[in-house]
Design a protein around this motif. Structure first.
Motif, PDB file in Angstrom:
ATOM      1  N   GLU A 168      -9.581  -1.896   4.872  1.00 13.19           N
ATOM      2  CA  GLU A 168      -9.573  -2.462   3.522  1.00 13.19           C
ATOM      3  C   GLU A 168      -8.438  -1.874   2.693  1.00 13.19           C
ATOM      4  N   HIS A 169      -8.241  -0.562   2.777  1.00 14.32           N
ATOM      5  CA  HIS A 169      -7.187   0.089   1.995  1.00 14.32           C
ATOM      6  C   HIS A 169      -5.806  -0.355   2.456  1.00 14.32           C
ATOM      7  N   LYS A 170      -5.612  -0.468   3.763  1.00 14.82           N
ATOM      8  CA  LYS A 170      -4.325  -0.922   4.289  1.00 14.82           C
ATOM      9  C   LYS A 170      -4.037  -2.366   3.867  1.00 14.82           C
ATOM     10  N   TYR A 171      -5.071  -3.199   3.943  1.00 15.07           N
ATOM     11  CA  TYR A 171      -4.896  -4.599   3.527  1.00 15.07           C
ATOM     12  C   TYR A 171      -4.447  -4.666   2.074  1.00 15.07           C
ATOM     13  N   GLN A 172      -5.120  -3.878   1.213  1.00 18.61           N
ATOM     14  CA  GLN A 172      -4.775  -3.910  -0.204  1.00 18.61           C
ATOM     15  C   GLN A 172      -3.339  -3.443  -0.431  1.00 18.61           C
ATOM     16  N   MET A 173      -2.917  -2.398   0.271  1.00 24.54           N
ATOM     17  CA  MET A 173      -1.547  -1.909   0.095  1.00 24.54           C
ATOM     18  C   MET A 173      -0.532  -2.975   0.483  1.00 24.54           C
ATOM     19  N   ILE A 174      -0.699  -3.556   1.674  1.00 23.53           N
ATOM     20  CA  ILE A 174       0.260  -4.560   2.156  1.00 23.53           C
ATOM     21  C   ILE A 174       0.303  -5.761   1.216  1.00 23.53           C
ATOM     22  N   LYS A 175      -0.867  -6.225   0.797  1.00 25.84           N
ATOM     23  CA  LYS A 175      -0.948  -7.378  -0.100  1.00 25.84           C
ATOM     24  C   LYS A 175      -0.261  -7.084  -1.432  1.00 25.84           C
ATOM     25  N   LEU A 176      -0.493  -5.896  -1.978  1.00 33.08           N
ATOM     26  CA  LEU A 176       0.084  -5.529  -3.272  1.00 33.08           C
ATOM     27  C   LEU A 176       1.601  -5.403  -3.205  1.00 33.08           C
ATOM     28  N   VAL A 177       2.098  -4.760  -2.160  1.00 27.37           N
ATOM     29  CA  VAL A 177       3.546  -4.561  -2.037  1.00 27.37           C
ATOM     30  C   VAL A 177       4.266  -5.887  -1.835  1.00 27.37           C
ATOM     31  N   LEU A 178       3.741  -6.725  -0.942  1.00 30.22           N
ATOM     32  CA  LEU A 178       4.403  -7.993  -0.647  1.00 30.22           C
ATOM     33  C   LEU A 178       4.310  -8.974  -1.816  1.00 30.22           C
ATOM     34  N   MET A 195      -0.737   2.834  -7.624  1.00 31.67           N
ATOM     35  CA  MET A 195      -1.530   3.993  -7.242  1.00 31.67           C
ATOM     36  C   MET A 195      -2.278   3.745  -5.936  1.00 31.67           C
ATOM     37  N   LYS A 196      -2.772   2.528  -5.759  1.00 28.91           N
ATOM     38  CA  LYS A 196      -3.450   2.177  -4.509  1.00 28.91           C
ATOM     39  C   LYS A 196      -2.484   2.239  -3.332  1.00 28.91           C
ATOM     40  N   ALA A 197      -1.287   1.689  -3.526  1.00 27.24           N
ATOM     41  CA  ALA A 197      -0.290   1.685  -2.454  1.00 27.24           C
ATOM     42  C   ALA A 197       0.122   3.095  -2.079  1.00 27.24           C
ATOM     43  N   VAL A 198       0.327   3.959  -3.082  1.00 27.09           N
ATOM     44  CA  VAL A 198       0.726   5.347  -2.813  1.00 27.09           C
ATOM     45  C   VAL A 198      -0.399   6.096  -2.115  1.00 27.09           C
ATOM     46  N   ALA A 199      -1.654   5.790  -2.453  1.00 34.27           N
ATOM     47  CA  ALA A 199      -2.789   6.460  -1.813  1.00 34.27           C
ATOM     48  C   ALA A 199      -2.807   6.194  -0.311  1.00 34.27           C
ATOM     49  N   VAL A 200      -2.430   4.981   0.100  1.00 39.99           N
ATOM     50  CA  VAL A 200      -2.339   4.684   1.532  1.00 39.99           C
ATOM     51  C   VAL A 200      -1.091   5.349   2.117  1.00 39.99           C
ATOM     52  N   ALA A 201       0.010   5.305   1.376  1.00 39.69           N
ATOM     53  CA  ALA A 201       1.259   5.907   1.853  1.00 39.69           C
ATOM     54  C   ALA A 201       1.124   7.414   2.032  1.00 39.69           C
ATOM     55  N   ASP A 250      -9.039  -6.693  -7.214  1.00 41.15           N
ATOM     56  CA  ASP A 250      -8.818  -7.394  -8.470  1.00 41.15           C
ATOM     57  C   ASP A 250      -7.582  -8.269  -8.333  1.00 41.15           C
ATOM     58  N   GLY A 251      -7.372  -9.168  -9.298  1.00 42.67           N
ATOM     59  CA  GLY A 251      -6.172 -10.005  -9.281  1.00 42.67           C
ATOM     60  C   GLY A 251      -6.013 -10.779  -7.993  1.00 42.67           C
ATOM     61  N   ASN A 252      -4.816 -10.703  -7.406  1.00 43.12           N
ATOM     62  CA  ASN A 252      -4.538 -11.476  -6.193  1.00 43.12           C
ATOM     63  C   ASN A 252      -5.171 -10.872  -4.940  1.00 43.12           C
ATOM     64  N   LEU A 253      -5.869  -9.733  -5.085  1.00 39.44           N
ATOM     65  CA  LEU A 253      -6.578  -9.159  -3.939  1.00 39.44           C
ATOM     66  C   LEU A 253      -7.900  -9.876  -3.678  1.00 39.44           C
ATOM     67  N   ILE A 254      -8.413 -10.548  -4.700  1.00 40.01           N
ATOM     68  CA  ILE A 254      -9.680 -11.266  -4.546  1.00 40.01           C
ATOM     69  C   ILE A 254      -9.433 -12.529  -3.722  1.00 40.01           C
ATOM     70  N   ARG A 255     -10.083 -12.598  -2.588  1.00 40.85           N
ATOM     71  CA  ARG A 255      -9.838 -13.717  -1.675  1.00 40.85           C
ATOM     72  C   ARG A 255     -10.515 -14.992  -2.151  1.00 40.85           C
ATOM     73  N   ARG A 256      -9.814 -16.082  -2.010  1.00 42.15           N
ATOM     74  CA  ARG A 256     -10.376 -17.392  -2.309  1.00 42.15           C
ATOM     75  C   ARG A 256     -10.700 -18.100  -0.991  1.00 42.15           C
ATOM     76  N   GLY A 257     -11.910 -18.546  -0.860  1.00 43.69           N
ATOM     77  CA  GLY A 257     -12.299 -19.227   0.362  1.00 43.69           C
ATOM     78  C   GLY A 257     -13.011 -18.307   1.334  1.00 43.69           C
ATOM     79  N   LYS A 258     -13.181 -18.775   2.551  1.00 41.60           N
ATOM     80  CA  LYS A 258     -13.920 -18.066   3.584  1.00 41.60           C
ATOM     81  C   LYS A 258     -13.143 -16.831   4.050  1.00 41.60           C
ATOM     82  N   PRO A 259     -13.808 -15.668   4.163  1.00 38.83           N
ATOM     83  CA  PRO A 259     -13.099 -14.449   4.593  1.00 38.83           C
ATOM     84  C   PRO A 259     -12.684 -14.511   6.060  1.00 38.83           C
ATOM     85  N   ASN A 260     -11.546 -13.904   6.358  1.00 37.81           N
ATOM     86  CA  ASN A 260     -11.089 -13.815   7.737  1.00 37.81           C
ATOM     87  C   ASN A 260     -11.661 -12.568   8.399  1.00 37.81           C
ATOM     88  N   PRO A 261     -11.889 -12.612   9.704  1.00 39.55           N
ATOM     89  CA  PRO A 261     -12.389 -11.411  10.391  1.00 39.55           C
ATOM     90  C   PRO A 261     -11.316 -10.329  10.442  1.00 39.55           C
TER      91      PRO A 261
END
Length: 223
Positions: A47-57, A69-75, A146-157
């Motif tokens: 979950e943390h890695k997903y959030q970092m990649i999504k936020l940076v991109l 802060m979330k991205a740096v926490a993973v880094a 929050d923001g663009n991290l909140i998924r719209r639609g069916k979650p992916n595995p």
């Protein structure tokens, strides 16, 4: 019989790479498990890695302190940051915190120690992120989407290893030099104190601690 696009142009189809095929197989298996009614489990690490990649991109880390802060926490985790760099940053945070805590006390120089604080209610990586981004070190770290991290639609595995190769190694520049300079400053001020000059020490310490800025460099790839 109609010919395919490659045959019409006299071309042969490109063969897919082994890594691509392996990833497609993982995706297919994960979707099959989900379709069969099995629970879609995502580890905290995933979950943390997903959030970092999504936020940076998405660019949010360029304009939002919370996202950065979330991205740096993973880094700052052991997978991407060396233990030496992490210890240097946490030692700087501990020293600057001790300067603030011992302000205006007669024996403040004797109490200042540039070493990582113990028993913080957050992880070491999260403490590094809070320190680098100017947050309150030790405060609650919010990983809620929050923001663009909140998924719209069916979650992916979740797919194990899907972040491999996307997040590069973390570079920390100058932390060791700054830590050394701070330690030398404390030693010099202690010598001045022993000589009887107590007037300059407080202003020098506060000026040095306010002038510190930390930066962490990280790279994220789309593919």
């Amino acid at each position: 019989m109609l010919k395919g696009a490659y045959k019409r142009r006299g071309m042969k189809p490109h063969s897919t790479s082994d890594s691509y095929r392996r990833r497609q197989e993982k995706v297919s298996k994960a979707k099959a498990r989900a379709a069969g009614g099995r629970r879609l489990t995502t580890t905290t690490r995933q979950e943390h890695k997903y959030q970092m990649i999504k936020l940076v991109l998405s660019g949010r880390t360029l304009r939002e302190t919370k996202a950065m802060m979330k991205a740096v926490a993973v880094a700052a985790t052991a997978e991407y940051m060396t233990e030496r760099d992490k210890n240097n940053l946490l030692a700087l945070e501990g020293g600057i915190n001790s300067i603030a805590m011992t302000r205006n006390q007669a024996n403040q120089l004797a109490m200042i120690r540039f070493q990582p604080r113990r028993k913080l209610p957050v992880s070491r990586a999260e403490a590094v992120a809070q320190f680098v981004m100017g947050g309150t070190v030790g405060s609650k770290f919010d990983w809620t989407r929050d923001g663009n991290l909140i998924r719209r639609g069916k979650p992916n595995p979740s797919i194990k290893g899907s972040s491999k190769g996307k997040i590069g190694k973390t570079r920390v520049i100058g932390a060791d030099r700054v830590l050394k300079d701070f330690r030398n400053l404390i030693k010099a001020l202690r010598r001045i104190e022993r000589l009887g000059d107590r007037n300059a020490r407080g202003s020098a310490l506060q000026k040095a601690s306010r002038g510190f800025r930390a930066t962490v460099s990280q790279t994220v790839s789309k593919y």
